[in-house]
Scaffold this active site. Structure first.
Site, PDB file in Angstrom:
ATOM      1  N   LYS A   1       0.865  -1.189   0.000  1.00 43.14           N
ATOM      2  CA  LYS A   1       0.000   0.000   0.000  1.00 43.14           C
ATOM      3  C   LYS A   1       0.898   1.234   0.000  1.00 43.14           C
ATOM      4  O   LYS A   1       1.131   1.874   1.029  1.00 43.14           O
ATOM      5  CB  LYS A   1      -0.900  -0.047   1.236  1.00 43.14           C
ATOM      6  CG  LYS A   1      -2.262   0.547   1.019  1.00 43.14           C
ATOM      7  CD  LYS A   1      -3.201   0.177   2.144  1.00 43.14           C
ATOM      8  CE  LYS A   1      -4.319   1.194   2.300  1.00 43.14           C
ATOM      9  NZ  LYS A   1      -5.138   1.407   1.112  1.00 43.14           N
TER      10      LYS A   1
HETATM   11  N1  PMP Z   1      -7.495  -1.900  -3.201  1.00 49.03           N
HETATM   12  C1  PMP Z   1      -7.049  -0.660  -2.981  1.00 49.03           C
HETATM   13  C2  PMP Z   1      -6.319   0.050  -4.061  1.00 49.03           C
HETATM   14  C3  PMP Z   1      -7.257  -0.052  -1.729  1.00 49.03           C
HETATM   15  O1  PMP Z   1      -6.811   1.182  -1.496  1.00 49.03           O
HETATM   16  C4  PMP Z   1      -7.970  -0.750  -0.737  1.00 49.03           C
HETATM   17  C5  PMP Z   1      -8.239  -0.109   0.591  1.00 49.03           C
HETATM   18  N2  PMP Z   1      -7.227  -0.387   1.505  1.00 49.03           N
HETATM   19  C6  PMP Z   1      -8.431  -2.046  -1.022  1.00 49.03           C
HETATM   20  C7  PMP Z   1      -8.167  -2.585  -2.264  1.00 49.03           C
HETATM   21  C8  PMP Z   1      -9.167  -2.851  -0.013  1.00 49.03           C
HETATM   22  O2  PMP Z   1      -8.299  -3.336   0.979  1.00 49.03           O
HETATM   23  P1  PMP Z   1      -8.795  -3.623   2.449  1.00 49.03           P
HETATM   24  O3  PMP Z   1     -10.002  -4.479   2.344  1.00 49.03           O
HETATM   25  O4  PMP Z   1      -7.667  -4.338   3.080  1.00 49.03           O
HETATM   26  O5  PMP Z   1      -9.087  -2.323   3.074  1.00 49.03           O
END
Ligand code: PMP
Length: 306
Positions: A157
């Site tokens: 991320k």
């Molecule tokens: N893809 C992206 C690009 C994101 O920013 C997020 C949000 N964190 C997600 C998927 C979903 O991830 P999560 O369920 O772990 O929040």
């Protein structure tokens, strides 16, 4: 009125939020060399408790993002969880919150690289409501492509990678949609600007595999488990073509921020009959109970603050 946040955890200490500042020369501000998490805490009025959802999984993913970026935080996942809970206690939140841990290259220097730099780390939290307002969303397929693993690792991320998300989201908003569905370099569906995606076809939930340049979403994993174990719906990970979006029976987005958001229109085509589908609706309800600690079976996913 959301409670104003008063504290941050910054480089090993709790401090008033206004003291948790960086220089304009900060490496991460100039080059995007940071990584972060988005975590939600849910207020349970009945129990007078703030439950943080999947806290440890988020901290583990943060440490994985750090590893990819040659960052070494002086904290274990367990310590990161404790700092988060301590911060929330100090804030005294009695509402739903969004928690942002952020690791970044803090050096005030010119020069693009990742090694040999100092890692800074902060956590702050804010009161937070819906990410996309309402009970459903209208989406478009973005003209922007998703960053590839060999360009900026999608499973980390990474702060700088969110320029890709911001371009896609802004285009969608300016064109009158709520969210952008982004295709990978090979033209297949990856995810949205800030969430993963599932489609429902002929009784099966389908989501792109983790090798499709997606963030390995924690909510995606939760949804797959709930669908299989609670709704008896099979879940398949496979590539999804763009036009499958147009003929899907149901589509929903899932992510910490967006939660579970049914999609009722893609590129001016109704999804199913244009109403929230039955499986999406059940997952929305189920997820709402699970995150607030109301489901005994999944209580271990919820860390109590108080
Ligand atoms: N893809 C992206 C690009 C994101 O920013 C997020 C949000 N964190 C997600 C998927 C979903 O991830 P999560 O369920 O772990 O929040």
């Amino acid at each position: 009125m959301p409670t104003p946040n008063r504290f941050a955890f910054f480089n090993g200490e709790f401090m008033p939020i206004e003291q948790a500042n960086v220089s304009v020369m900060t490496h991460a501000l100039n080059y995007g060399t940071g990584c972060f998490e988005g975590i939600r805490g849910y207020w349970n009025e009945q129990e007078q408790q703030l439950f943080v959802f999947q806290l440890r999984a988020h901290m583990e993913r943060l440490l994985q993002s750090c590893k990819i970026l040659y960052m070494q935080l002086p904290h274990s996942a367990d310590e990161l969880c404790s700092f988060t809970i301590e911060l929330l206690r100090r804030e005294g939140f009695r509402e739903d919150v969004y928690i942002r841990p952020l690791a970044f290259k803090g050096d005030p220097i010119i020069g693009v690289r990742l090694s040999g730099l100092t890692d800074s780390f902060a956590i702050f939290a804010v009161g937070f409501g819906q990410y996309i307002a309402g009970t459903s969303a209208r989406a478009c397929v973005s003209s922007w492509r998703r960053i590839e693993d060999n360009i900026i690792p999608s499973r980390a991320k990474v702060s700088g990678a969110y320029v890709n998300s911001a371009l896609a989201k802004t285009e969608a908003l300016l064109n009158g949609f709520d969210e952008a569905i982004v295709l990978g370099a090979d033209g297949q569906v990856s995810e949205t600007s800030a969430s993963n995606l599932f489609i429902m076809r002929r009784g099966t939930l389908i989501t792109p595999p983790i090798t499709s340049d997606i963030l390995e979403g924690i909510t995606r994993q939760v949804v797959a488990e709930l669908a299989r174990d609670e709704l008896d719906v099979p879940v398949v990970e496979r590539e999804i073509d763009r036009t499958e979006l147009y003929i899907a029976d149901e589509i929903f987005f899932c992510g910490t921020g967006v939660e579970i958001k049914p999609v009722v229109e893609v590129d001016h085509r109704a999804v199913g009959n244009g109403e929230v589908g039955p499986i999406s609706a059940r997952l929305v309800d189920l997820y709402g109970d699970v995150v607030r600690g109301k489901s005994e079976r999944y209580r271990e996913w919820c860390t109590p603050t108080y």
